[in-house]
Scaffold this motif. Structure first.
Motif, short mmCIF file in Angstrom:
data_model
loop_
_atom_site.label_atom_id
_atom_site.label_comp_id
_atom_site.label_asym_id
_atom_site.label_seq_id
_atom_site.Cartn_x
_atom_site.Cartn_y
_atom_site.Cartn_z
N ARG A 128 0.85 -1.32 0.17
CA ARG A 128 0.08 0.03 -0.13
C ARG A 128 0.97 1.34 -0.08
NH1 ARG A 128 -2.08 0.25 6.20
NH2 ARG A 128 -3.21 2.26 5.35
N ARG A 129 0.28 2.45 -0.35
CA ARG A 129 1.10 3.79 -0.21
C ARG A 129 1.66 4.11 0.84
NH1 ARG A 129 -2.75 8.39 -2.66
NH2 ARG A 129 -4.11 7.42 -1.13
N LYS A 130 1.06 3.67 2.06
CA LYS A 130 1.51 3.97 3.42
C LYS A 130 2.92 3.15 3.65
CE LYS A 130 0.39 4.01 8.38
NZ LYS A 130 -0.37 3.72 9.37
N GLU A 131 2.78 1.96 3.16
CA GLU A 131 4.21 1.02 3.34
C GLU A 131 5.27 1.67 2.40
OE1 GLU A 131 5.31 -3.67 2.86
OE2 GLU A 131 3.37 -2.97 2.44
N TYR A 132 4.96 2.18 1.14
CA TYR A 132 5.87 2.35 0.56
C TYR A 132 6.61 3.74 0.76
CZ TYR A 132 8.04 4.11 -4.29
OH TYR A 132 9.08 4.57 -5.03
N TRP A 133 5.53 4.71 1.12
CA TRP A 133 6.31 5.97 1.55
C TRP A 133 6.84 6.08 2.93
CZ3 TRP A 133 7.44 9.01 -2.00
CH2 TRP A 133 6.83 9.05 -3.32
N GLY A 134 6.46 4.94 3.73
CA GLY A 134 7.23 4.89 5.02
C GLY A 134 8.57 4.45 4.88
N TYR A 135 8.75 3.62 4.03
CA TYR A 135 9.97 2.80 3.60
C TYR A 135 10.66 3.98 3.06
CZ TYR A 135 13.66 0.04 1.65
OH TYR A 135 14.75 -0.53 1.21
N CYS A 136 10.35 4.73 2.29
CA CYS A 136 11.21 5.80 1.48
C CYS A 136 11.56 6.93 2.42
CB CYS A 136 10.06 6.43 0.36
SG CYS A 136 9.98 5.08 -1.10
N LEU A 137 10.66 7.37 3.34
CA LEU A 137 10.84 8.23 4.45
C LEU A 137 11.98 7.87 5.30
CD1 LEU A 137 10.44 10.82 6.02
CD2 LEU A 137 8.97 9.39 7.53
N PHE A 138 12.23 6.55 5.68
CA PHE A 138 13.25 6.10 6.63
C PHE A 138 14.51 5.86 5.81
CE2 PHE A 138 9.89 6.32 9.64
CZ PHE A 138 10.45 6.75 10.76
N TRP A 139 14.34 5.42 4.65
CA TRP A 139 15.61 5.35 3.82
C TRP A 139 16.31 6.58 3.66
CZ3 TRP A 139 17.38 6.84 -0.87
CH2 TRP A 139 18.48 6.14 -1.35
N VAL A 140 15.80 7.54 3.35
CA VAL A 140 16.36 8.99 3.27
C VAL A 140 16.81 9.21 4.50
CG1 VAL A 140 15.75 11.44 2.77
CG2 VAL A 140 14.73 9.48 1.20
N VAL A 141 16.09 9.40 5.68
CA VAL A 141 16.86 9.77 6.86
C VAL A 141 18.05 8.90 7.20
CG1 VAL A 141 16.35 9.40 9.50
CG2 VAL A 141 14.78 10.30 7.91
N CYS A 142 17.94 7.37 7.15
CA CYS A 142 19.20 6.77 7.20
C CYS A 142 20.27 7.08 6.23
CB CYS A 142 18.72 5.06 6.97
SG CYS A 142 17.75 4.54 8.47
N LEU A 143 20.16 7.42 5.10
CA LEU A 143 21.01 7.90 4.23
C LEU A 143 21.77 9.10 4.72
CD1 LEU A 143 22.73 7.42 1.55
CD2 LEU A 143 20.93 8.66 0.25
N LEU A 144 21.09 9.89 5.19
CA LEU A 144 21.49 11.19 5.62
C LEU A 144 22.31 11.17 6.78
CD1 LEU A 144 18.42 13.57 5.05
CD2 LEU A 144 20.33 13.52 3.78
N ILE A 145 21.90 10.46 7.59
CA ILE A 145 22.73 9.94 9.08
C ILE A 145 23.88 9.41 8.59
CG2 ILE A 145 22.59 8.80 11.20
CD1 ILE A 145 19.67 8.94 11.20
N ILE A 146 24.02 8.29 7.50
CA ILE A 146 25.29 7.89 7.46
C ILE A 146 26.09 8.83 6.66
CG2 ILE A 146 26.00 5.89 5.80
CD1 ILE A 146 23.70 4.29 6.62
N GLY A 147 25.62 9.63 5.78
CA GLY A 147 26.48 10.33 5.09
C GLY A 147 27.15 11.59 5.85
N GLY A 148 26.17 12.05 7.13
CA GLY A 148 26.71 12.88 7.97
C GLY A 148 27.83 12.19 8.96
#
Length: 239
Positions: A128-148
């Motif tokens: 569902r949309r909620k599952e897809y965008w929930g995954y995308c949200l925390f994927w971006v957050v994790c990428l920013l943290i790792i990049g930082g």
């Protein structure tokens, strides 16, 4: 709740259960407590959640009969010379065991974590949309943290003043991208399934400039509010 398996499509991994309350519930392979074939008429116990059966397991061999079987046992004998009525199929035990099905995540982080663990290599079913965008949200957050973390480490090591440059940042981010490549691909394919489209349409992303935009539009389309060839409507979606 107790009920009977009305139909189970093993190849597609979904089916229907008629509950003791007279309602029909859908279930998927992931909702089975033990992963195996489910013959029609199997007597089961299950939990309900928004029209879907969860934690389904067989109660074959117990003394209590299903409503259909009980009705047949209590019926009066047929008169001599008349054909006997068809009896309900006998329930059979499940076969090989598997892990218990997990409940639907209660927050967006749960969808992300499930995508990285249970659905790491899952290209079947629907998302569902909620599952897809929930995954995308925390994927971006994790990428920013790792990049930082990588940038901070490179600064402390003085890499930006040498030929090494941002070697730690590139290494950490590259590892994260490779590790999440398959679950991200599977999530997008299941999102396409959820709106009734083939997962092969993900190849449109290879079209320069507009490919990513097309996939974005697909990801924004609401769930197809009916069962399709990739499975039943995801749990939690209002029909």
């Amino acid at each position: 709740m107790r009920g009977e398996v009305l139909h189970y499509e093993e190849d597609q991994g979904f089916g229907f259960i008629t509950g003791a309350d007279g309602n029909r519930y859908t279930f998927t392979r992931e909702n089975l407590r033990r992963q195996t074939a489910m013959p029609n008429g199997t007597v089961v116990e299950f939990q309900t959640s928004g029209g879907q059966a969860r934690d389904v397991f067989s109660i074959a061999g117990q003394t209590t009969a299903s409503p259909t079987v009980a009705a047949g046992m209590n019926a009066a004998p047929a008169p001599v010379g008349t054909a006997p009525t068809a009896r309900a199929p006998q329930a059979r035990h499940f076969g090989r065991s598997s892990e218990s099905a997990t409940a639907e995540p209660s927050d967006l982080w749960g969808y992300f974590w499930r995508g990285l663990t249970r659905n790491y290599f899952n290209f079947a079913g629907r998302a569902r949309r909620k599952e897809y965008w929930g995954y995308c949200l925390f994927w971006v957050v994790c990428l920013l943290i790792i990049g930082g973390i990588g940038i901070f480490t490179d600064i402390e090591m003085g890499n930006f003043d040498t030929d090494a440059s941002a070697v730690v940042t590139v290494g950490l981010c590259g590892t994260f991208l490779l590790a999440t490549l398959l679950p991200g691909l599977g999530m997008t394919v299941r999102r396409l399934h959820d709106i009734g489209l083939s997962g092969w349409l993900y190849l449109l992303i290879l079209i320069p400039s507009i490919g990513s935009l097309i996939i974005l539009v697909f990801a924004l389309i609401p769930t197809q509010a009916r069962e399709n060839q990739w499975g039943p409507v995801p749990a939690g979606v209002s029909i």
